[in-house]
Design an enzyme around this catalytic site. Structure first.
Site, PDB file in Angstrom:
ATOM      1  N   PRO A  34      42.159  62.542  32.734  1.00  6.53           N
ATOM      2  CA  PRO A  34      40.919  63.076  33.314  1.00  6.53           C
ATOM      3  C   PRO A  34      39.771  62.118  33.014  1.00  6.53           C
ATOM      4  O   PRO A  34      39.571  61.712  31.867  1.00  6.53           O
ATOM      5  CB  PRO A  34      40.737  64.411  32.585  1.00  6.53           C
ATOM      6  CG  PRO A  34      41.475  64.243  31.288  1.00  6.53           C
ATOM      7  CD  PRO A  34      42.623  63.329  31.576  1.00  6.53           C
TER       8      PRO A  34
ATOM      9  N   MET B  43      35.617  61.497  33.971  1.00  4.50           N
ATOM     10  CA  MET B  43      34.404  61.998  34.607  1.00  4.50           C
ATOM     11  C   MET B  43      33.939  61.055  35.701  1.00  4.50           C
ATOM     12  O   MET B  43      33.872  59.835  35.514  1.00  4.50           O
ATOM     13  CB  MET B  43      33.300  62.169  33.562  1.00  4.50           C
ATOM     14  CG  MET B  43      33.578  63.238  32.526  1.00  4.50           C
ATOM     15  SD  MET B  43      33.644  64.897  33.237  1.00  4.50           S
ATOM     16  CE  MET B  43      31.925  65.120  33.698  1.00  4.50           C
TER      17      MET B  43
ATOM     18  N   CYS C 138      36.490  63.956  24.186  1.00  8.26           N
ATOM     19  CA  CYS C 138      35.408  63.189  24.796  1.00  8.26           C
ATOM     20  C   CYS C 138      34.340  62.858  23.761  1.00  8.26           C
ATOM     21  O   CYS C 138      33.780  63.760  23.128  1.00  8.26           O
ATOM     22  CB  CYS C 138      34.786  63.962  25.954  1.00  8.26           C
ATOM     23  SG  CYS C 138      33.441  63.052  26.770  1.00  8.26           S
TER      24      CYS C 138
ATOM     25  N   LYS D  42      43.788  67.986  24.625  1.00  5.19           N
ATOM     26  CA  LYS D  42      43.651  66.528  24.586  1.00  5.19           C
ATOM     27  C   LYS D  42      42.664  66.184  23.486  1.00  5.19           C
ATOM     28  O   LYS D  42      41.540  66.688  23.473  1.00  5.19           O
ATOM     29  CB  LYS D  42      43.170  65.969  25.923  1.00  5.19           C
ATOM     30  CG  LYS D  42      43.186  64.433  25.975  1.00  5.19           C
ATOM     31  CD  LYS D  42      42.833  63.923  27.372  1.00  5.19           C
ATOM     32  CE  LYS D  42      43.064  62.421  27.465  1.00  5.19           C
ATOM     33  NZ  LYS D  42      42.196  61.630  26.600  1.00  5.19           N
TER      34      LYS D  42
ATOM     35  N   ASN E  19      48.299  58.425  24.714  1.00  3.19           N
ATOM     36  CA  ASN E  19      47.228  57.925  25.566  1.00  3.19           C
ATOM     37  C   ASN E  19      46.483  56.832  24.808  1.00  3.19           C
ATOM     38  O   ASN E  19      46.375  56.881  23.588  1.00  3.19           O
ATOM     39  CB  ASN E  19      46.294  59.084  25.931  1.00  3.19           C
ATOM     40  CG  ASN E  19      45.056  58.677  26.708  1.00  3.19           C
ATOM     41  OD1 ASN E  19      43.950  59.096  26.408  1.00  3.19           O
ATOM     42  ND2 ASN E  19      45.231  57.847  27.714  1.00  3.19           N
ATOM     43  N   GLY E  20      45.973  55.854  25.545  1.00  6.62           N
ATOM     44  CA  GLY E  20      45.146  54.823  24.937  1.00  6.62           C
ATOM     45  C   GLY E  20      45.801  53.454  24.942  1.00  6.62           C
ATOM     46  O   GLY E  20      46.844  53.263  24.333  1.00  6.62           O
ATOM     47  N   GLY E  21      45.188  52.494  25.662  1.00 10.12           N
ATOM     48  CA  GLY E  21      45.639  51.116  25.624  1.00 10.12           C
ATOM     49  C   GLY E  21      46.883  50.803  26.418  1.00 10.12           C
ATOM     50  O   GLY E  21      47.397  49.681  26.355  1.00 10.12           O
TER      51      GLY E  21
END
Length: 375
Positions: free
Chosen positions: A16, A18, A101, A141, A214-216
């Site tokens: 997700p 924004m 976030c 998340k 998640n990430g990278g």
């Protein structure tokens, strides 16, 4: 009706984001990949509650966007409950709660997002409320930590408390901590180091839960490497937006083992034109051509003609009133062999980003002490 059981599991999902993963982007993504799990932008619970007479604008989506996950955020239990109840008839395949976030607008002024990792009891209560108001599975998340609260033990404590206090069994783990000292969201994706060892330690210490990493991770080859290393699922963010053809185009075949669709970018654009011209100006002045065409700007990433295509697009935004006219003014910049070529084989990476990660795992989390505390 909840239809998640009819789809492949979320081995691959698009994060997700924004102002990025809106209805237009998800329409494009689904034209390229049939099996990737798609997430909405984060919707604040307060927005859903205050817009209860205008819900279609925020919650409606095309049926072909399944499997799709609604992400909500908030810090007020009553608003979270009402928002979930209002969203339930829309039949999302999962409801995800944002605890990751780091934006000052969200984690600072809004007092939710990543800041909620400091209050796992509240998150557990919120997830119980969400689960009680929806027919869909629920998930969280989060980051691996916040500011100085970044030890593996504190992460485990968060996971343990939330899963003990609620029906939550799926966590999406962004493998960086969040810094809430006012740095930008972009810097929060770069400055805190990736600690994949935390993610893989969670797989070891919570065998009854599901974790998405998640990430990278920026390529399908890295996605498959993570899955081979034992990840339950992989979430990719900006790479799936900035280069959708090269990344999403390989998900169905390389990740899910489905036959190639043989679709070309020209065919994708022909279908997207029909969609785009059907939604233009629905809300008076919005969405305009720029809004609808925005997700397309990465479609020719690194291809011949891409620079000229983008320059022509900038000019066309000033005068075009339909997606058809936008394409007529811009697509001559792209050679036919690019437009008409189906997806080729996925590019390979030279290094394994998870190499040696199991040699760096933190000591096991002892949940027995926690079980006594919460007995």
């Amino acid at each position: 009706m909840v239809v998640a059981d009819y789809y492949y599991p979320p081995l691959f999902s698009v994060a997700p984001m924004m102002e990025w993963t809106d209805h237009h982007y998800r329409t494009l993504a689904r034209l390229i990949s049939k099996h990737a799990w798609l997430y909405t932008e984060m919707l604040a619970a307060e927005t859903i509650v205050y817009q209860k007479d205008n819900l279609h604008r925020f919650l409606a989506y095309s049926p072909d966007q399944h499997p799709i996950v609604l992400q909500i955020g908030g810090s007020n239990l009553q608003h979270i409950a009402t928002a979930t109840e209002l969203a339930n008839p829309y039949g999302y395949d999962e409801i995800n709660f944002n605890c990751g976030c780091p934006s000052p607008r969200v984690a600072g002024h809004g007092c939710f997002g990543a800041r909620l990792m400091l209050d796992p009891k509240f998150v557990g209560e919120a997830m119980s409320v969400i689960a009680s108001k929806t027919d869909s599975p629920v998930s969280v998340k989060c980051r691996i930590g916040v500011d100085d609260h970044d030890s593996y033990y504190e992460l485990c404590d968060f996971i343990y408390k939330v899963s003990s206090l609620s029906p939550t069994r799926h966590f999406i783990i962004h493998s960086r901590k969040a810094l809430l000292n006012g740095i930008s969201p972009a810097d929060n994706r770069k400055i805190p180091p990736l600690k994949y060892e935390y993610y893989f330690a969670l797989l070891r210490d919570f065998p009854d839960l599901k974790f998405t990493i998640n990430g990278g991770i920026d390529s399908v080859d890295e996605v498959n490497t993570a899955l081979r290393e034992g990840a339950h699922g992989v979430m990719v963010g900006r790479a799936a937006y900035k280069n959708p053809w090269s990344l999403l185009g390989h998900v169905d075949t390389a990740v899910y083992g489905a036959p190639s669709s043989g679709v070309t970018r020209r065919q994708v654009l022909e279908k997207y034109q029909v969609y785009g011209d059907s939604v233009l100006w629905r809300d008076g002045k919005k969405p305009d051509v720029r809004d609808v065409a925005k997700p397309l700007l990465g479609l020719f990433h690194s291809e011949r003609g891409n620079g000229l295509w983008k320059r022509k697009a900038d000019a066309a935004f000033q005068n075009c009133t339909t997606i058809k006219s936008f394409f007529e003014e811009t697509l001559d910049a792209i050679p036919d062999f690019v437009l008409d070529a189906p997806i080729s084989g996925p590019p390979l990476i030279s290094e394994n980003p998870f190499a040696g990660v199991r040699d760096k795992l933190p000591p096991p989390y002892d949940s027995k002490e926690q079980e006594l505390m919460y007995a």
